[in-house]
Design a protein around this motif. Structure first.
Motif, mmCIF file in Angstrom:
data_model
loop_
_atom_site.group_PDB
_atom_site.id
_atom_site.type_symbol
_atom_site.label_atom_id
_atom_site.label_comp_id
_atom_site.label_asym_id
_atom_site.label_seq_id
_atom_site.Cartn_x
_atom_site.Cartn_y
_atom_site.Cartn_z
ATOM 1 N N TYR A 92 -41.569 -69.692 32.767
ATOM 2 C CA TYR A 92 -40.299 -68.866 32.804
ATOM 3 C C TYR A 92 -40.553 -67.603 32.083
ATOM 4 O O TYR A 92 -41.366 -67.311 31.103
ATOM 5 C CB TYR A 92 -39.261 -69.599 32.150
ATOM 6 N N PHE A 93 -39.699 -66.512 32.399
ATOM 7 C CA PHE A 93 -39.796 -65.369 31.597
ATOM 8 C C PHE A 93 -38.590 -65.437 30.703
ATOM 9 O O PHE A 93 -37.534 -66.002 30.814
ATOM 10 C CB PHE A 93 -39.278 -64.218 32.910
ATOM 11 N N GLY A 94 -38.729 -64.748 29.435
ATOM 12 C CA GLY A 94 -37.606 -64.695 28.622
ATOM 13 C C GLY A 94 -37.900 -65.304 27.098
ATOM 14 O O GLY A 94 -37.164 -64.457 26.465
ATOM 15 N N GLY A 95 -38.812 -65.847 27.062
ATOM 16 C CA GLY A 95 -39.003 -66.533 25.696
ATOM 17 C C GLY A 95 -37.694 -66.882 24.883
ATOM 18 O O GLY A 95 -37.052 -67.318 25.765
ATOM 19 N N THR A 96 -38.018 -66.722 23.437
ATOM 20 C CA THR A 96 -36.756 -67.041 22.804
ATOM 21 C C THR A 96 -35.420 -66.216 23.148
ATOM 22 O O THR A 96 -34.373 -66.680 22.799
ATOM 23 C CB THR A 96 -36.932 -67.020 21.419
#
Length: 565
Positions: A92-96
């Motif tokens: 997924y994209f976006g991390g924390t």
């Protein structure tokens, strides 16, 4: 968000559906990669570069990571004409950032102005200096503050990027503070009819990932909205993205970083040439238990809010191998967290009822402190760090099955009770026995606290005297932050020291170039966000400082790359 567990009789099917969505999104995102890889062999080569056949892919700028900072840098580079490739090691994209509320501490910006909030870089500088002082070079602080407002203006030139002001107080009572806060947030993002492969690949909210549920339908909000908007802007600017691609090492030639070695989802090694440079913005090392023990002296990595399998320090370690200097490695964006039955923990804030006690049965801090400051109070008391000095959140029966505060992942009382993490008794004396605390100490603590609630003054820790405290308080007494603990049954929920990520890493200059110990820059290598030693030092000035500063320095890195090009 308060307690209560999502009800889903078909959770397994929903989780399978989420995985299928992610796979579909990944295939769509990578659909054009074969063409770009085929072009790599014929791409123009700079003087001194290795033969084209040495590389599996080529770009101008390689960005490692896909959080708010990484995607801001990638968008800027692409919008300014550089062929930009983003690699993200998870599905997924976006991390924390995708888990966050996406407050952005970017003082003096147009969104504030539209809301009638008077702010400027100079006003923010007075506040920032008062809080951070000399812990970080002033030039680095100034680069952040002077770029923050113009960055929002720059981003909003793109049709996909829109921000709005929402009140949330700054965290310190210092000159230049704005009691209503100065943070801005991404506007919610409606998904197009039929969906979009990039938006389908945005990391689900924290609660959905914890319970293995699909992302909710409807508009993307908070951190997911920021990631979605940046992905659409990046796509519109011609940038490329690649999921399930992990950084293995950096490639250096004649003292300059010219690319990276990555591993794809099939375990194949690929070499990516970056003609202009590499930007490391892949988060911190909070997911690596060994590094947590080595650099922070903590028990492990289970209690962080970082996504599982992400943020294991890959980028940091790769830079250190090339001689990068480091700083603040013992630091994190700390927070109190609720311990979960599976051994993980979830960020908690906005405590509107109850009080905390450590193993002595006594309070040790103002429970309404901003979360990083409350985390540091736990550290100072050596409490909530392991089982040797447990911390319990004590509250009474007026809240029913709810927790009197905000927990970003819902807590199911039945499961917590079975695990011994939520304990209940008819009297405080009996509750003390279940917790292994001295009953006289706990009852004395409650009696004193109730006296403070009646008078409206916390003589021990000043709870309720600060605008941040009162932002969450909803009590009906003379001090809304002091609600008496007097109505049985009485409850205790286990609190531990958690974090939103580490904040120590490589040192950078004002253009986000990675520095060696002698102060010289490693040519072609840039870093931003939690991969770096934070511009805020060992402080957390206001809501959105982690993401806001990451975006600023990633943007400055891209601008420097363009100037160099």
């Amino acid at each position: 968000m308060t307690s209560g567990s999502p009800q889903s009789p078909t959770a397994t099917d929903m989780a399978r559906h989420a995985a299928e969505q992610a796979d579909t999104a990944q295939r769509a995102v990578q659909a054009d990669e074969a063409q770009h890889a085929a072009q790599a062999d014929t791409a123009p080569q700079a003087d001194g570069a290795q033969p084209a056949a040495h590389w599996d892919d080529t770009c101008d700028v390689l960005v490692v990571g896909s959080g708010g900072g990484a995607l801001t840098g990638a968008y800027t580079a692409a919008a300014l004409g550089l062929d930009t490739l983003v690699v993200e090691k998870t599905a997924y994209f976006g991390g924390t950032t995708a888990y966050s509320g996406a407050g952005l501490w970017l003082p003096g910006n147009p969104a504030q102005e539209r809301a009638g909030v008077e702010d400027s870089a100079e006003l923010a500088r007075a506040y920032f200096r008062a809080v951070v002082g000399d812990a970080v070079p002033h030039a680095l602080q100034d680069a952040y503050l002077d770029t923050a407002g113009p960055l929002v203006e720059y981003l909003e030139r793109d049709e996909h990027l829109r921000f709005e002001f929402r009140p949330f107080p700054d965290y310190f009572g210092a000159p230049g503070r704005i009691d209503g806060g100065r943070s801005v947030y991404p506007c919610d993002l409606d998904q197009p009819e039929g969906g979009h492969p990039l938006l389908a690949a945005v990391r689900p909210p924290a609660w959905a990932e914890r319970f293995e549920l699909p992302a909710p339908d409807g508009p993307l909000t908070d951190g997911r909205a920021l990631i979605g908007r940046l992905l659409l802007a990046l796509e519109g600017a011609g940038g490329r993205t690649r999921l399930r691609t992990a950084l293995t090492s950096l490639v250096e030639e004649d003292g300059r970083v010219v690319g990276a070695v990555v591993t794809d989802e099939a375990g194949h090694t690929r070499r990516i040439r970056a003609r202009k440079g590499v930007l490391l913005a892949a988060g911190g090392y909070e997911g690596d238990a060994g590094l947590r023990r080595e650099w922070q002296g903590l028990r492990g990595a289970d209690w962080t809010m970082g996504p599982a399998g992400a943020n294991t320090g890959d980028a940091l370690k790769a830079a250190v191998e090339l001689g990068a200097d480091t700083g603040l490695l013992a630091e994190s964006w700390w927070c109190p967290s609720v311990l979960f039955p599976d051994g993980t923990a979830a960020f908690a804030l906005g405590f509107r009822g109850g009080f905390f006690v450590d193993g002595s049965g006594r309070r040790f801090a103002n429970e309404s402190l901003p979360y990083d400051q409350m985390g540091r109070a736990l550290l100072a008391a050596r409490a909530g760090m392991d089982d040797s000095n447990q911390v319990w959140w004590i509250f009474d029966g007026r809240y029913g099955d709810e927790l009197p505060g905000i927990v970003v992942v819902p807590a199911d009382r039945a499961a917590f009770t079975e695990a011994g993490l939520w304990r209940t008794a008819d009297t405080l004396e009996d509750l003390a026995v279940t917790l292994g605390l001295d009953a006289a100490e706990l009852t004395a603590t409650a009696k004193t606290f109730n006296t403070y609630a009646a008078s409206g003054e916390d003589a021990d820790f000043g709870r309720g005297t600060d605008p941040y405290d009162r932002f969450f308080g909803d009590g009906t007494g003379p001090n809304p932050c002091l609600v008496p603990v007097e109505e049985g049954p009485f409850h205790a929920v286990r609190i531990v020291l958690g974090d939103l990520g580490t904040k120590g890493g490589v040192r950078i200059d004002t253009d986000a170039r990675v520095l060696r110990a002698d102060g010289t820059a490693i040519e072609g290598l840039y870093a931003a966000g939690n991969t770096t030693a934070s511009v805020t030092g060992p402080y957390y000035p206001g809501p959105g400082a982690p993401i806001g500063s990451a975006m600023v320095f990633a943007h400055r890195a891209a601008e420097h790359l363009v100037r160099e090009a």
